[in-house]
Design an enzyme around this catalytic site. Structure first.
Site, PDB file in Angstrom:
ATOM      1  N   TYR A  41       0.829  -1.203   0.000  1.00  0.00           N
ATOM      2  CA  TYR A  41       0.000   0.000   0.000  1.00  0.00           C
ATOM      3  C   TYR A  41       0.860   1.249   0.000  1.00  0.00           C
ATOM      4  O   TYR A  41       2.081   1.178   0.204  1.00  0.00           O
ATOM      5  CB  TYR A  41      -0.959  -0.005   1.194  1.00  0.00           C
ATOM      6  N   ARG A  60       8.202   4.233  -4.580  1.00  0.00           N
ATOM      7  CA  ARG A  60       8.267   3.278  -3.463  1.00  0.00           C
ATOM      8  C   ARG A  60       7.230   2.177  -3.648  1.00  0.00           C
ATOM      9  O   ARG A  60       7.505   1.003  -3.355  1.00  0.00           O
ATOM     10  CB  ARG A  60       8.056   3.995  -2.128  1.00  0.00           C
ATOM     11  N   ARG A 112      -6.770 -20.794  -1.427  1.00  0.00           N
ATOM     12  CA  ARG A 112      -5.725 -20.555  -0.438  1.00  0.00           C
ATOM     13  C   ARG A 112      -4.559 -21.535  -0.591  1.00  0.00           C
ATOM     14  O   ARG A 112      -4.755 -22.756  -0.536  1.00  0.00           O
ATOM     15  CB  ARG A 112      -6.302 -20.665   0.979  1.00  0.00           C
ATOM     16  N   HIS A 114      -0.126 -21.077   0.254  1.00  0.00           N
ATOM     17  CA  HIS A 114       0.921 -20.102   0.541  1.00  0.00           C
ATOM     18  C   HIS A 114       1.736 -19.759  -0.703  1.00  0.00           C
ATOM     19  O   HIS A 114       2.134 -18.617  -0.894  1.00  0.00           O
ATOM     20  CB  HIS A 114       1.863 -20.628   1.626  1.00  0.00           C
ATOM     21  N   LYS A 159       6.402  -1.822   2.193  1.00  0.00           N
ATOM     22  CA  LYS A 159       5.179  -1.222   2.732  1.00  0.00           C
ATOM     23  C   LYS A 159       4.048  -2.215   2.484  1.00  0.00           C
ATOM     24  O   LYS A 159       3.215  -2.043   1.583  1.00  0.00           O
ATOM     25  CB  LYS A 159       4.918   0.143   2.082  1.00  0.00           C
ATOM     26  N   GLU A 191      12.194   2.444  14.161  1.00  0.00           N
ATOM     27  CA  GLU A 191      11.246   3.494  13.791  1.00  0.00           C
ATOM     28  C   GLU A 191      10.059   3.389  14.741  1.00  0.00           C
ATOM     29  O   GLU A 191      10.084   2.608  15.695  1.00  0.00           O
ATOM     30  CB  GLU A 191      10.816   3.329  12.329  1.00  0.00           C
TER      31      GLU A 191
HETATM   32  N1  PDD Z   1       2.803   5.263   7.540  1.00  0.00           N
HETATM   33  N2  PDD Z   1       7.447   3.975   9.068  1.00  0.00           N
HETATM   34  C1  PDD Z   1       6.324   3.261   9.036  1.00  0.00           C
HETATM   35  C2  PDD Z   1       6.317   1.900   9.665  1.00  0.00           C
HETATM   36  C3  PDD Z   1       5.161   3.778   8.410  1.00  0.00           C
HETATM   37  O1  PDD Z   1       4.030   3.048   8.360  1.00  0.00           O
HETATM   38  C4  PDD Z   1       5.220   5.084   7.848  1.00  0.00           C
HETATM   39  C5  PDD Z   1       4.035   5.702   7.148  1.00  0.00           C
HETATM   40  C6  PDD Z   1       6.421   5.786   7.919  1.00  0.00           C
HETATM   41  C7  PDD Z   1       6.568   7.163   7.305  1.00  0.00           C
HETATM   42  O2  PDD Z   1       6.600   7.082   5.895  1.00  0.00           O
HETATM   43  P1  PDD Z   1       6.170   8.332   4.994  1.00  0.00           P
HETATM   44  O3  PDD Z   1       7.067   9.474   5.365  1.00  0.00           O
HETATM   45  O4  PDD Z   1       6.392   7.866   3.620  1.00  0.00           O
HETATM   46  O5  PDD Z   1       4.713   8.615   5.310  1.00  0.00           O
HETATM   47  C8  PDD Z   1       7.518   5.202   8.532  1.00  0.00           C
HETATM   48  C9  PDD Z   1       1.653   5.657   6.771  1.00  0.00           C
HETATM   49  C10 PDD Z   1       1.362   7.117   6.832  1.00  0.00           C
HETATM   50  C11 PDD Z   1       0.476   4.763   7.160  1.00  0.00           C
HETATM   51  O6  PDD Z   1       0.719   3.584   7.329  1.00  0.00           O
HETATM   52  O7  PDD Z   1      -0.655   5.252   7.248  1.00  0.00           O
END
Ligand code: PDD
Length: 294
Positions: A41, A60, A112, A114, A159, A191
């Site tokens: 996403y 990304r 389903r 994996h 992501k 993070e």
């Molecule tokens: N989240 N780290 C994680 C684990 C995140 O999920 C996000 C963003 C960031 C910051 O990334 P960016 O600067 O590209 O928004 C760092 C989004 C906003 C979300 O999951 O809603």
């Protein structure tokens, strides 16, 4: 269920080539996004109908898809068109001056198993949500955060929609009445549950390296540029717990938080316990960058 459905916003969303009311959009229960969290996403902020850092977000998305071995189902122009339809100037579904467009691609629908089935058609979804700005009073005071062990997987740079680790991590701070959960792998900062974390020491901004253990937020590049423009030294290195607790300032960044000062961590003040000058400088520079996006 009915009450929740009624509370859903009356906006359009994009699903597999069609624009439909969000509350009516449906995907198969066999979608691998539902069964396995097998998808990726993006979240792009849109200010006054203009997406901010759009190309970087889409790049990304492409990298995340490549990690999952899913071909990008749309071109950059098609992603932009969806964004314009959902959130552009005058869009029927535009919900606010500040919006966040959410895009999701899953591997598609299959029985389903994996193993990755060949020849699936990815499910493509996008919706727009109002992006509530952090209230000025909160910005002025800064936020409290708590720490936790980073118990997520080893591919945090993807992501991915499989966000259980992030959900469990975020709830730790919700339960503590805090804004975010700042996570460490052993002694090193990774993070927060949905934001990147920055330490400021001796007027230098530092963050963890862009490796597989963190999501390289789009604000990594943005903050680096804003620091360069403002003459603030910036570097990436493995940041220790001591550096975090001993920082002069601690910052969060994300599409929705922009840049936000953390003033206490596990109840301990960071620096003098007030939002600091580097935060103020970067927040101002961030607002200027948004203005220049016009
Ligand atoms: N989240 N780290 C994680 C684990 C995140 O999920 C996000 C963003 C960031 C910051 O990334 P960016 O600067 O590209 O928004 C760092 C989004 C906003 C979300 O999951 O809603």
């Amino acid at each position: 269920m009915h009450q929740i459905a009624n509370a859903l916003p009356d906006t359009l969303c994009y699903l597999d080539g069609e624009y439909t009311p969000l509350r009516d959009a449906k995907v198969s229960v066999l979608d691998r996004g539902f069964i396995f969290g097998d998808g990726v996403y993006e979240v792009v902020p849109v200010y006054d109908g203009r997406p901010f850092c759009f190309d970087e977000h889409m790049a990304r998305l492409g990298r995340s898809l490549a990690e999952l071995r899913i071909d990008n189902p749309l071109t950059l122009a098609q992603w932009r068109e969806i964004t314009t339809q959902l959130a552009g100037p005058g869009a029927k579904s535009a919900v606010a001056a500040r919006q966040a467009v959410y895009y999701q691609v899953t591997r598609g629908v299959a029985m389903r198993d994996h193993a990755m089935p060949k020849g699936l058609v990815p499910t493509v979804f996008a919706m727009v949500n109002p992006m509530n700005p952090v209230p000025d009073a909160v910005r002025a005071e800064g936020v409290a955060c708590v720490t936790a062990a980073d118990f997520r997987w080893q591919k945090a740079h993807v992501k991915a929609t499989s966000l259980l680790g992030a959900v469990l991590a975020r709830q730790i701070s919700v339960d503590a009445g805090a804004a975010e959960t700042v996570m460490f792998r052993g002694e090193f900062l990774s993070e927060a549950s949905s934001s990147n974390v920055w330490v400021v020491r001796d007027k230098r901004v530092s963050g963890p390296p862009k490796d597989e253990l963190v999501l390289a937020g789009i604000r990594y590049g943005l903050l680096e540029r804003l620091c360069a423009d403002s003459g603030i030294p910036f570097d990436l290195h493995r940041v220790t717990r001591d550096e975090v607790f001993g920082a002069d300032e601690l910052l969060l960044s994300s599409a929705t938080k922009e840049v936000l000062p953390v003033v206490t961590l596990d109840g301990q003040p960071i620096g003098n316990g007030r939002p600091g000058p580097i935060y103020q400088q970067l927040y101002t520079a961030y607002q200027d960058a948004k203005q220049r996006n016009r």
